[in-house]
Design an enzyme around this catalytic site. Structure first.
Site, PDB file in Angstrom:
ATOM      1  CB  CYS A   2       3.840 100.652  77.052  1.00 61.32           C
ATOM      2  SG  CYS A   2       2.826 102.063  76.650  1.00 61.32           S
ATOM      3  NE  ARG A  29       3.373  94.937  79.141  1.00 58.15           N
ATOM      4  CZ  ARG A  29       3.357  94.969  80.470  1.00 58.15           C
ATOM      5  NH1 ARG A  29       3.447  93.861  81.139  1.00 58.15           N
ATOM      6  NH2 ARG A  29       3.253  96.107  81.118  1.00 58.15           N
ATOM      7  CD1 TRP A  76      -3.146  99.300  74.196  1.00 57.98           C
ATOM      8  CD2 TRP A  76      -3.505 100.914  75.698  1.00 57.98           C
ATOM      9  NE1 TRP A  76      -4.490  99.328  74.466  1.00 57.98           N
ATOM     10  CE2 TRP A  76      -4.734 100.315  75.387  1.00 57.98           C
ATOM     11  CE3 TRP A  76      -3.489 101.957  76.626  1.00 57.98           C
ATOM     12  CZ2 TRP A  76      -5.938 100.709  75.952  1.00 57.98           C
ATOM     13  CZ3 TRP A  76      -4.690 102.353  77.185  1.00 57.98           C
ATOM     14  CH2 TRP A  76      -5.885 101.735  76.855  1.00 57.98           C
ATOM     15  CG  ASN A 102       4.126 100.467  80.961  1.00 55.40           C
ATOM     16  OD1 ASN A 102       3.061 101.046  80.710  1.00 55.40           O
ATOM     17  ND2 ASN A 102       4.183  99.274  81.509  1.00 55.40           N
ATOM     18  N   GLY A 103       3.524 103.912  81.373  1.00 54.78           N
ATOM     19  CA  GLY A 103       2.925 104.671  82.476  1.00 54.78           C
ATOM     20  C   GLY A 103       2.392 105.997  81.962  1.00 54.78           C
ATOM     21  CD  GLU A 482     -14.360  86.020  82.843  1.00 51.91           C
ATOM     22  OE1 GLU A 482     -14.507  87.224  83.111  1.00 51.91           O
ATOM     23  OE2 GLU A 482     -13.359  85.585  82.260  1.00 51.91           O
ATOM     24  CE  LYS A 486     -12.404  86.526  78.996  1.00 50.93           C
ATOM     25  NZ  LYS A 486     -11.938  86.612  80.340  1.00 50.93           N
ATOM     26  CD  GLU A 489     -11.529  89.822  77.220  1.00 53.11           C
ATOM     27  OE1 GLU A 489     -10.597  90.615  77.312  1.00 53.11           O
ATOM     28  OE2 GLU A 489     -11.834  89.027  78.122  1.00 53.11           O
ATOM     29  CG  HIS A 505     -37.105  94.194  86.259  1.00 55.31           C
ATOM     30  ND1 HIS A 505     -38.332  94.564  86.769  1.00 55.31           N
ATOM     31  CD2 HIS A 505     -36.707  93.111  86.974  1.00 55.31           C
ATOM     32  CE1 HIS A 505     -38.646  93.747  87.770  1.00 55.31           C
ATOM     33  NE2 HIS A 505     -37.687  92.852  87.908  1.00 55.31           N
ATOM     34  CE  LYS A 608      -3.068  88.196  80.437  1.00 52.50           C
ATOM     35  NZ  LYS A 608      -4.379  87.554  80.478  1.00 52.50           N
TER      36      LYS A 608
HETATM   37  C1  F6R Z   1     -10.497  90.089  80.597  1.00 51.66           C
HETATM   38  C2  F6R Z   1      -9.313  90.679  81.121  1.00 51.66           C
HETATM   39  C3  F6R Z   1      -9.407  91.963  81.850  1.00 51.66           C
HETATM   40  C4  F6R Z   1      -8.683  91.832  83.182  1.00 51.66           C
HETATM   41  C5  F6R Z   1      -8.649  93.174  83.914  1.00 51.66           C
HETATM   42  C6  F6R Z   1      -7.992  93.057  85.267  1.00 51.66           C
HETATM   43  O1  F6R Z   1     -10.240  88.900  79.939  1.00 51.66           O
HETATM   44  O2  F6R Z   1      -8.255  90.128  81.001  1.00 51.66           O
HETATM   45  O3  F6R Z   1     -10.727  92.345  82.046  1.00 51.66           O
HETATM   46  O4  F6R Z   1      -9.332  90.879  83.945  1.00 51.66           O
HETATM   47  O5  F6R Z   1      -7.953  94.104  83.142  1.00 51.66           O
HETATM   48  O6  F6R Z   1      -6.679  92.619  85.152  1.00 51.66           O
HETATM   49  P1  F6R Z   1      -5.903  91.991  86.376  1.00 51.66           P
HETATM   50  O7  F6R Z   1      -6.590  90.746  86.753  1.00 51.66           O
HETATM   51  O8  F6R Z   1      -4.525  91.777  85.849  1.00 51.66           O
HETATM   52  O9  F6R Z   1      -5.959  93.014  87.465  1.00 51.66           O
END
Ligand code: F6R
Length: 613
Positions: A2, A29, A76, A102-103, A482, A486, A489, A505, A608
């Site tokens: 949020c 976010r 959210w 938020n929370g 990684e 990407k 997502e 395997h 985010k």
């Molecule tokens: C992927 C992404 C998420 C964050 C994860 C951790 O692109 O952004 O997987 O990496 O939510 O977030 P932080 O780094 O803020 O703890």
């Protein structure tokens, strides 16, 4: 998660427009509904609905509100579907207290039942709605508004960043924080803002205060007062200045923040290379003297940790265990020893699972918490013995890009400091590693200037494949994972980063003629074995795309296509390949999203800053 933005001003300005623009700057976010409330002439005006801000704005004219005070929210969904009725703000029975949150309130079910029995009417399925009702209940007991909030919040279990607007205090916004970030921006004498993150008010002011856990801020136009929620005493706080430039949170000619941030990597890395050596040294010394060393994070930060643990272990001569933050407590209960170290990596510094992991560890044992984050003043910095702020600058794209490479670079700087302290290599050799690390921004810059057409061609070639693999060995497994993250997502493709050795395997069962497999193949000690793995897939008809260094001879021969990473003579070192190889995978994800008509800045269901478990 949020987003909250509140504004109170003494100027005659269109308050709806300010609120709308502020909350739009927090779109990154992630959210699924939006709402705004303003106060004018003793009345509250609320508009809210499910959907993206632009869609809801078209329907409801979110820039049109009377008054000089407003709070805005993007939700959210957690408790209750993303619907109009569940959107914030929420109100009490008399509709004179509005709250955005938020929370998560963990004990809301019990509290809701009790409030219903006392005659309160609820409209939504949210946990948030109990807050205005609880405040109302406390007002009935004869407390003033501020004390009603304090007493109501004492009953809550869980986390909250709150902004409250009420007819009881019509010229005031009250903001409160417990484990969910709230910052206050101020233009002294003119306007005051509250927000979940800096970009919300970055174009309006650079002067801010951080609200700590269990603190309340009372905002009036151009003024703010802080209180300790436990003692009700006034807290004196010093304002600080945001160092980011205003255009850091603008697209600056790029179509998407994600692309802009991929291209910002060379500069972000150069800034991160300049992190104070004193801080790096403190990390290095603590790690050197620790019994056990763990590194933790979530998502991209976990994958940066996978690369970092390889780099640090190489120079430290001790094993570092990487553990996903949500698993840390489960795996280390009864095994955590005194004098251990946990390195926590988090872009936002607010990921609740990371924070919970370090808070648990700190309580369980006498150990040190070292954190690496991109967010000044974030929660993680408060729970750490020492922290380093990476210099990536604000990252607005939901997908982490420049923050990943800066995290790995920071971990590499710590590794090289350890090498210096341990004197395990001759000084000249260590200096060569530094040179190689310092060449990473240039390598990325050269790569980004020359490879867009190639990446687009590969995206087109892969168009009909909604699943394939990124395979790698050793340090590059983190890079593969990684890359896979990407693609999932932003491009909604099930692309998996996997160990090349393990792929036989199981995953190899997917391979048919033309099935694509991307190999991440820097010339390190795993190179020869990786060729073996590559051949296993090639001989079964797989289409091989390899990411290699320019001078590569062998893997190139066996590949259908290659992406070349620049490799300056003399100063290249594969141990830093997680930094130099990742832009290729980031671009692949970005252009795949574009090819499939998706907005890479707004991935479905994603947030985010993940402030729920
Ligand atoms: C992927 C992404 C998420 C964050 C994860 C951790 O692109 O952004 O997987 O990496 O939510 O977030 P932080 O780094 O803020 O703890």
């Amino acid at each position: 998660m949020c987003g909250i933005f509140g504004v109170i001003t003494n100027q005659d300005i269109p308050i709806g427009k300010i609120a709308l623009e502020g909350i739009k700057r927090l779109e990154y976010r992630g959210y699924d509904s939006v709402g705004i409330v303003s106060q004018h002439d003793g009345k509250l005006f609320i508009k809210k609905d499910a959907g993206k801000i632009d869609e809801v704005h078209k329907k409801l004219k979110l820039d049109d509100f009377p008054g000089k005070i407003a709070i805005a929210h993007t939700r959210w969904a957690t408790h209750g579907a993303p619907t109009k009725i569940n959107s914030h703000p929420h109100t009490n029975c008399s509709n004179n207290i509005t709250v955005v949150h938020n929370g998560i309130i963990e004990n809301f079910m019990t509290l809701k039942e009790e409030l219903i029995q006392r005659g309160h009417n609820f409209k939504s399925d949210t946990d948030t709605e109990i807050i205005p009702h609880l405040i109302e209940e406390k007002m009935k007991e004869g407390l003033d508004f501020k004390d009603s909030i304090i007493e109501a919040l004492k009953i809550l279990k869980g986390s909250y960043g709150l902004a409250i607007l009420s007819l009881y205090v019509p010229d005031t916004i009250i903001a409160v924080r417990k484990e969910s970030p709230i910052i206050i921006g101020i233009e002294p004498g003119v306007a005051t803002y509250c927000a979940s993150d800096f970009p919300a008010f970055l174009p309006l002011t650079k002067t801010y205060y951080i609200l700590e856990d269990c603190e309340m801020a009372i905002l009036k136009a151009g003024e703010v007062e802080f209180f300790d929620m436990n003692t009700s005493e006034i807290i004196e706080k010093k304002s600080q200045q945001i160092e980011w430039s205003i255009n850091a949170a603008e697209k600056g000619g790029y179509k998407h923040f994600m692309l802009k941030e991929i291209y910002e990597q060379p500069e972000a890395l150069k800034r991160t290379l300049k992190i104070s050596n004193e801080d790096i040294k403190i990390f290095a010394q603590i790690i050197l003297s620790a019994n056990d060393i763990y590194i933790t994070g979530a998502g991209t930060s976990l994958f940066a940790s996978l690369a970092g643990k390889f780099i640090i272990s190489k120079f430290l001569g001790k094993y570092i265990q990487a553990i996903e933050c949500s698993e840390l407590k489960g795996q280390l209960t009864n095994f955590l020893r005194d004098n251990s170290v946990i390195i926590a990596v988090s872009q936002s510094g607010e990921t609740i699972d990371t924070i919970e992991a370090i808070r648990w560890a700190k309580k369980a044992q006498n150990l040190k918490i070292l954190s690496i984050t991109n967010a000044v003043g974030s929660s993680i910095t408060r729970y750490s013995d020492h922290f380093i702020i990476t210099q990536a600058g604000p990252e607005i794209g939901v997908a982490a890009t420049k923050t990943y490479s800066c995290q790995v670079l920071t971990l590499a700087l710590i590794a090289l400091e350890i090498a210096k302290l341990r004197k395990i290599e001759p000084e000249s050799e260590i200096q060569n590693y530094y040179k190689a690390l310092k060449s990473t921004p240039q390598i990325i810059e050269n790569f980004l200037s020359n490879n867009i057409n190639l990446i687009r061609k590969i995206v087109k070639d892969l168009e009909k494949h909604s699943s394939y693999f990124f395979l790698a060995r050793g340090i590059s497994i983190g890079t593969a994972k990684e890359g896979g993250l990407k693609l999932k997502e932003v491009a909604c493709r099930f692309i998996e980063g996997y160990s090349a050795a393990s792929a036989k395997h199981g995953p190899i069962a997917l391979v048919r003629k033309g099935y694509p497999i991307v190999f991440i193949a820097p010339p390190d000690e795993t190179y020869v074995r990786l060729i073996g793995n590559l051949m296993e897939f090639k001989s079964r008809g797989g289409k091989i795309i390899s990411i290699v260094v320019e001078s590569d001879k062998k893997i190139r021969v066996h590949s259908d296509m290659t992406i070349d990473i620049p490799q300056p003579a003399d100063i290249y070192h594969s141990i830093f390949s997680p930094i130099t190889f990742i832009p290729a995978l980031q671009l692949l994800a970005y252009y795949t999203a574009i090819f499939h008509g998706l907005d890479p800045d707004k991935p479905l269901n994603l947030s985010k800053t993940v402030t729920v478990h």
